[in-house]
Design a protein around this motif. Structure first.
Motif, PDB file in Angstrom:
ATOM      1  N   SER A 279      93.122  14.362  23.024  1.00 13.22           N
ATOM      2  CA  SER A 279      92.605  13.839  21.746  1.00 13.22           C
ATOM      3  C   SER A 279      91.226  14.445  21.484  1.00 13.22           C
ATOM      4  CB  SER A 279      92.506  12.314  21.789  1.00 13.22           C
ATOM      5  OG  SER A 279      93.761  11.717  22.039  1.00 13.22           O
ATOM      6  N   PRO A 280      91.183  15.646  20.858  1.00 16.42           N
ATOM      7  CA  PRO A 280      89.890  16.291  20.594  1.00 16.42           C
ATOM      8  C   PRO A 280      88.935  15.379  19.825  1.00 16.42           C
ATOM      9  CG  PRO A 280      91.674  17.825  20.198  1.00 16.42           C
ATOM     10  CD  PRO A 280      92.309  16.480  20.419  1.00 16.42           C
ATOM     11  N   VAL A 281      87.681  15.359  20.238  1.00 15.92           N
ATOM     12  CA  VAL A 281      86.666  14.521  19.596  1.00 15.92           C
ATOM     13  C   VAL A 281      86.381  15.056  18.190  1.00 15.92           C
ATOM     14  CG1 VAL A 281      84.302  13.665  19.746  1.00 15.92           C
ATOM     15  CG2 VAL A 281      85.652  14.012  21.836  1.00 15.92           C
ATOM     16  N   PRO A 282      86.371  14.196  17.169  1.00 15.13           N
ATOM     17  CA  PRO A 282      86.106  14.667  15.796  1.00 15.13           C
ATOM     18  C   PRO A 282      84.739  15.339  15.680  1.00 15.13           C
ATOM     19  CG  PRO A 282      86.958  12.425  15.796  1.00 15.13           C
ATOM     20  CD  PRO A 282      86.646  12.756  17.224  1.00 15.13           C
ATOM     21  N   LEU A 283      84.652  16.271  14.729  1.00 13.37           N
ATOM     22  CA  LEU A 283      83.416  16.990  14.453  1.00 13.37           C
ATOM     23  C   LEU A 283      82.942  16.676  13.042  1.00 13.37           C
ATOM     24  CD1 LEU A 283      84.224  20.486  15.970  1.00 13.37           C
ATOM     25  CD2 LEU A 283      82.119  19.230  16.434  1.00 13.37           C
ATOM     26  N   LYS A 284      81.615  16.574  12.882  1.00 17.36           N
ATOM     27  CA  LYS A 284      81.047  16.430  11.550  1.00 17.36           C
ATOM     28  C   LYS A 284      80.985  17.811  10.904  1.00 17.36           C
ATOM     29  CE  LYS A 284      78.088  12.573  12.963  1.00 17.36           C
ATOM     30  NZ  LYS A 284      76.690  12.121  13.147  1.00 17.36           N
ATOM     31  N   GLN A 285      81.497  17.910   9.728  1.00 15.01           N
ATOM     32  CA  GLN A 285      81.504  19.191   9.022  1.00 15.01           C
ATOM     33  C   GLN A 285      80.158  19.430   8.332  1.00 15.01           C
ATOM     34  OE1 GLN A 285      84.058  21.316   9.365  1.00 15.01           O
ATOM     35  NE2 GLN A 285      85.056  19.801  10.686  1.00 15.01           N
TER      36      GLN A 285
END
Length: 337
Positions: A331-337
């Motif tokens: 479950s890849p950690v979300p990134l802020k765009q």
């Protein structure tokens, strides 16, 4: 006949095991497969070295005041790890790195039969020599002081240790050079004090330049724009010490599947340094900011780490590598765009 065959088979197996272990140790000390950047000063940052003595980073304590009372015997002990790459005796062979007999105050790139980096050869052609302070700065941080060197060694941060090593190197010569005079000591001490006073202003200016270079982006924003395919290529050098597959084994370093966003010292079956164990006990995790800092400078970010790798100095490579590491997870950690 059967007994003789058993002996031959056992000998072959033993030789294979020794060869394998030697390879692991060599990888730990020098990461020889990393062609861009071999375990001690004298021949791992992207610009070419200038054709003059490299600029010395501020904050490196001068070694001259300590040399008169330095301990060459301790210096010899400290260089034992370096013997994987260097010999120190007169007439000794070159190995991964050059023989270091007579290196003190000798010319940079002093061995005509060794293939030095282009960075080192530029200093050689400029007539630069291994003065006490040049050695001090190079041993402190090879790649920081000489961009483009082949050295992967992360550097020796204790000034007393550097003094002992240089005292040992000084003895390895037909005619050891004189110790520094008091005038020379006073001069380098005054210069160091002036550099320390100027450091805060330089650091502020450097921060503005870095922000401009990155377009004012945060590490997480740069990682979001990173190229995971390029990151996979950057990670190849790490495979000497780490496995990245799910359920893969620990090696010299721990398996790194799921490291992004996970707890620091995330593998229960790996023997981490005390520094990592303290971070684990404090509940610290591998946030994007922490990974960014650690990959840039492992020893500076976590003093006491077992990592010998000196770090990645280019922001784009760090961004690409973390972008790839992020994908090595269920479950890849979300990134802020």
């Amino acid at each position: 006949m059967s007994l003789e065959m058993n002996k031959i088979a056992a000998a072959g197996l033993t030789a294979g095991v020794v060869a394998m272990l030697s390879g692991f140790v060599a990888d730990l000390l020098v990461h020889p497969r990393h062609l861009e950047k071999a375990a001690f000063p004298i021949e791992v940052a992207s610009t070419e070295a200038p054709a003059q003595a490299a600029a010395k980073p501020a904050g490196v304590e001068p070694v001259l005041p300590l040399l008169a009372k330095a301990d060459p015997a301790n210096g010899e002990k400290l260089t034992r790890a370096c013997q994987a790459c260097h010999t120190f005796e007169k007439g000794g062979p070159n190995k991964v790195g050059p023989n270091l007999y007579g290196v003190v105050v000798g010319p940079m790139g002093h061995k005509a039969d060794f293939s030095y980096s282009d960075a080192m050869m530029k200093h050689h052609e400029a007539g630069d020599t291994w003065t006490y302070e040049n050695l001090n700065h190079f041993i402190h941080g090879p790649r920081e002081w000489m961009s483009g060197t082949k050295m992967t060694y992360g550097g020796m941060k204790k000034v007393a240790d550097r003094a002992d090593v240089i005292a040992y190197l000084r003895q390895n010569a037909d005619s050891p050079i004189p110790l520094p005079t008091q005038e020379e000591i006073d001069k380098v001490t005054a210069k160091s004090a002036a550099a320390e006073q100027a450091a805060p202003a330089a650091a502020a200016g450097g921060g503005e330049q870095q922000a401009a270079a990155s377009g004012g982006q945060s590490p997480e924003q740069m990682i979001a724009a990173g190229d995971a395919d390029k990151g996979a290529k950057v990670a190849r050098v790490c495979q000497a010490c780490h496995d990245f597959t799910k359920g893969g084994p620990n090696k010299i370093g721990p398996n790194l599947w799921g490291v992004v966003g996970g707890p620091v010292a995330h593998k229960d079956d790996f023997n981490y340094s005390d520094a990592f164990k303290k971070l684990h006990e404090a509940g610290d995790t591998w946030t994007y900011d922490r990974l960014w800092g650690f990959l840039h400078d492992p020893r500076g970010h976590v003093p006491g780490t077992k990592m010998t790798f000196a770090g990645l100095k280019q922001d784009d490579k760090v961004a690409d590598l973390v972008a790839w590491l992020r994908e090595q997870s269920d479950s890849p950690v979300p990134l802020k765009q």
